[in-house]
Design a protein around this motif. Structure first.
Motif, short mmCIF file in Angstrom:
data_model
loop_
_atom_site.label_atom_id
_atom_site.label_comp_id
_atom_site.label_asym_id
_atom_site.label_seq_id
_atom_site.Cartn_x
_atom_site.Cartn_y
_atom_site.Cartn_z
N LEU A 182 0.81 -1.22 0.00
CA LEU A 182 0.00 0.00 0.00
C LEU A 182 0.84 1.27 0.00
O LEU A 182 0.29 2.37 0.01
CB LEU A 182 -0.93 0.00 1.21
CG LEU A 182 -1.95 -1.14 1.28
CD1 LEU A 182 -2.77 -1.04 2.56
CD2 LEU A 182 -2.86 -1.13 0.05
N LYS A 183 2.17 1.10 0.00
CA LYS A 183 3.10 2.24 0.01
C LYS A 183 2.82 3.17 1.20
O LYS A 183 2.77 4.39 1.08
CB LYS A 183 3.04 3.02 -1.31
CG LYS A 183 3.40 2.18 -2.53
CD LYS A 183 3.46 3.01 -3.78
CE LYS A 183 3.74 2.16 -5.01
NZ LYS A 183 5.01 1.40 -4.91
N ILE A 184 2.64 2.54 2.35
CA ILE A 184 2.36 3.28 3.58
C ILE A 184 3.67 3.55 4.32
O ILE A 184 4.49 2.65 4.48
CB ILE A 184 1.39 2.50 4.48
CG1 ILE A 184 0.01 2.40 3.82
CG2 ILE A 184 1.27 3.15 5.86
CD1 ILE A 184 -0.95 1.52 4.57
N ARG A 185 3.86 4.77 4.76
CA ARG A 185 4.98 5.09 5.64
C ARG A 185 4.59 4.71 7.07
O ARG A 185 3.45 4.95 7.49
CB ARG A 185 5.33 6.57 5.57
CG ARG A 185 5.91 7.01 4.23
CD ARG A 185 6.02 8.51 4.17
NE ARG A 185 6.69 8.97 2.98
CZ ARG A 185 6.12 9.11 1.79
NH1 ARG A 185 4.83 8.83 1.66
NH2 ARG A 185 6.79 9.54 0.75
N ALA A 202 1.07 6.31 7.96
CA ALA A 202 0.78 7.59 7.30
C ALA A 202 0.79 7.36 5.80
O ALA A 202 1.67 6.70 5.27
CB ALA A 202 1.80 8.65 7.69
N ARG A 203 -0.19 7.96 5.14
CA ARG A 203 -0.31 7.79 3.69
C ARG A 203 0.59 8.74 2.90
O ARG A 203 0.80 8.55 1.72
CB ARG A 203 -1.76 8.03 3.27
CG ARG A 203 -2.72 6.94 3.68
CD ARG A 203 -2.68 5.80 2.70
NE ARG A 203 -3.70 4.80 2.96
CZ ARG A 203 -3.93 3.77 2.16
NH1 ARG A 203 -3.20 3.62 1.06
NH2 ARG A 203 -4.86 2.89 2.46
N LYS A 244 1.68 13.79 6.32
CA LYS A 244 1.00 13.17 7.46
C LYS A 244 2.01 12.53 8.41
O LYS A 244 1.84 12.58 9.64
CB LYS A 244 0.00 12.12 6.97
CG LYS A 244 -1.20 12.69 6.23
CD LYS A 244 -2.10 13.45 7.18
CE LYS A 244 -3.39 13.89 6.50
NZ LYS A 244 -4.27 14.68 7.41
N ALA A 245 3.05 11.93 7.85
CA ALA A 245 4.08 11.32 8.69
C ALA A 245 4.78 12.37 9.54
O ALA A 245 5.02 12.16 10.74
CB ALA A 245 5.09 10.58 7.82
N PHE A 246 5.10 13.52 8.94
CA PHE A 246 5.75 14.58 9.70
C PHE A 246 4.82 15.11 10.79
O PHE A 246 5.27 15.46 11.89
CB PHE A 246 6.17 15.71 8.77
CG PHE A 246 7.36 15.38 7.90
CD1 PHE A 246 8.03 14.16 8.03
CD2 PHE A 246 7.82 16.29 6.95
CE1 PHE A 246 9.13 13.86 7.23
CE2 PHE A 246 8.91 15.99 6.15
CZ PHE A 246 9.56 14.77 6.30
N LEU A 302 11.80 17.87 7.11
CA LEU A 302 11.44 17.62 8.50
C LEU A 302 12.08 18.66 9.41
O LEU A 302 11.45 19.13 10.37
CB LEU A 302 11.86 16.21 8.92
CG LEU A 302 11.61 15.84 10.38
CD1 LEU A 302 10.14 16.01 10.75
CD2 LEU A 302 12.07 14.41 10.65
N GLU A 303 13.32 19.03 9.12
CA GLU A 303 13.97 20.08 9.89
C GLU A 303 13.14 21.36 9.86
O GLU A 303 12.92 22.00 10.90
CB GLU A 303 15.37 20.35 9.35
CG GLU A 303 16.10 21.48 10.06
CD GLU A 303 17.44 21.81 9.42
OE1 GLU A 303 18.27 22.43 10.11
OE2 GLU A 303 17.65 21.45 8.25
#
Length: 282
Positions: free
Chosen positions: A187-190, A207-208, A212-214, A245-246
């Motif tokens: 599903l290429k999910i992180r 996270a999709r 969303k992951a950040f 992310l920084e």
């Protein structure tokens, strides 16, 4: 009195030069075994080639910790030694370091050797190693016991997060349930995870998208009580994401001290393609 800060190569500091007087930094390389070929995780390792061979190998690869003799040689390099290892539940590195400490102290009981089980890999070890140097620089008269007490406090008040996009090595090595890894890959999910007490990746949440992951990373840091201390972001050939992310961290904590660096062999093996490892204290 001379000092040494020593880590195994799950700490991605390379070429680190401590600022405290009479202090050196050294690291003990782990080894990664792929289809009978050994890769030594030192400055000469071609990390991209290692990753290519690990990805092409259908069976599980493995890692080997520094030997007792390798640790012992490093421990003989100074009068006062602070050693930091990858989680004792991920590797035998901590146990080998303890055995080496006992051996070196039998030779010379006047030495001081303290070993920190980081309970992590990557960014958290970098935070701990640098903090030893900073504490000594700020407190030049601190005793060995005061330095070790401080770094134990820092270890307890810091954590590591893994932002993963590929899970093949983790599932092959039994660090993640195969079904969860296969589904996430498909599903290429992180997946955002942290180190569990059993030596596996404990999932914080899927996270999709990277955005969303950040958001999940920032929310986790806030829940941990992070208030702008040091952050180390290690990446597997994904500097752009590390920089993004920084910027996201600085949006909430403008004074946060963020350091970005590439993963060495061992951390690339665990984080895999495009992975990030984030270590922070509060």
């Amino acid at each position: 009195m001379s000092w040494a800060i020593i880590a195994d190569s799950s700490c991605n500091l390379r070429g680190f030069q401590p600022q405290a007087p009479d202090t050196i930094y050294r690291f003990a390389p782990l080894k990664i075994n792929v289809a009978g070929e050994e890769f030594i995780d030192d400055d000469s390792l071609d990390v991209a080639e290692l990753n290519r061979k690990v990805s092409a190998e259908e069976s599980a690869s493995s890692s080997a910790c520094p030997s007792v003799g390798e640790w012992a040689d490093l421990f003989r390099s100074a009068d006062n030694v602070i050693a930091i290892t990858i989680s004792a539940n991920l590797s035998g590195s901590y146990e080998a370091a303890v055995m080496a400490r006992d051996m070196v102290l039998e030779e010379d009981a006047d030495r001081n050797i303290f070993i920190v089980n980081s309970r992590a890999a990557g960014g958290k070890l970098e935070l701990l190693a640098v903090e030893v140097d900073r504490y000594r620089l700020a407190h030049p008269d601190a005793t060995f016991n005061e330095v070790t007490a401080h770094i134990c406090d820092v270890e307890q008040a810091s954590t590591v997060l893994f932002l993963l996009s590929s899970y093949e090595n983790l599932t092959k090595a039994g660090r993640m349930p195969k079904m969860a890894g296969a589904l996430a890959n498909k599903l290429k999910i992180r997946i955002l995870g942290t180190a569990s007490s059993e030596g596996t990746i404990k999932v914080v949440g899927p996270a999709r998208s990277q955005r969303k992951a950040f958001e999940k990373i920032i929310a986790t840091m806030k829940a941990d009580g992070y208030s702008g201390g040091p952050v180390y972001i290690d990446h597997v050939f994904n500097e752009r994401a590390a920089q993004e992310l920084e910027a996201r961290i600085h949006a909430d904590w403008p004074d946060a001290e963020v350091t970005i660096m590439p993963c060495g062999g061992l951390c690339s093996y665990y984080a895999e393609e495009d992975g990030l490892i984030i270590g922070y204290g509060w």
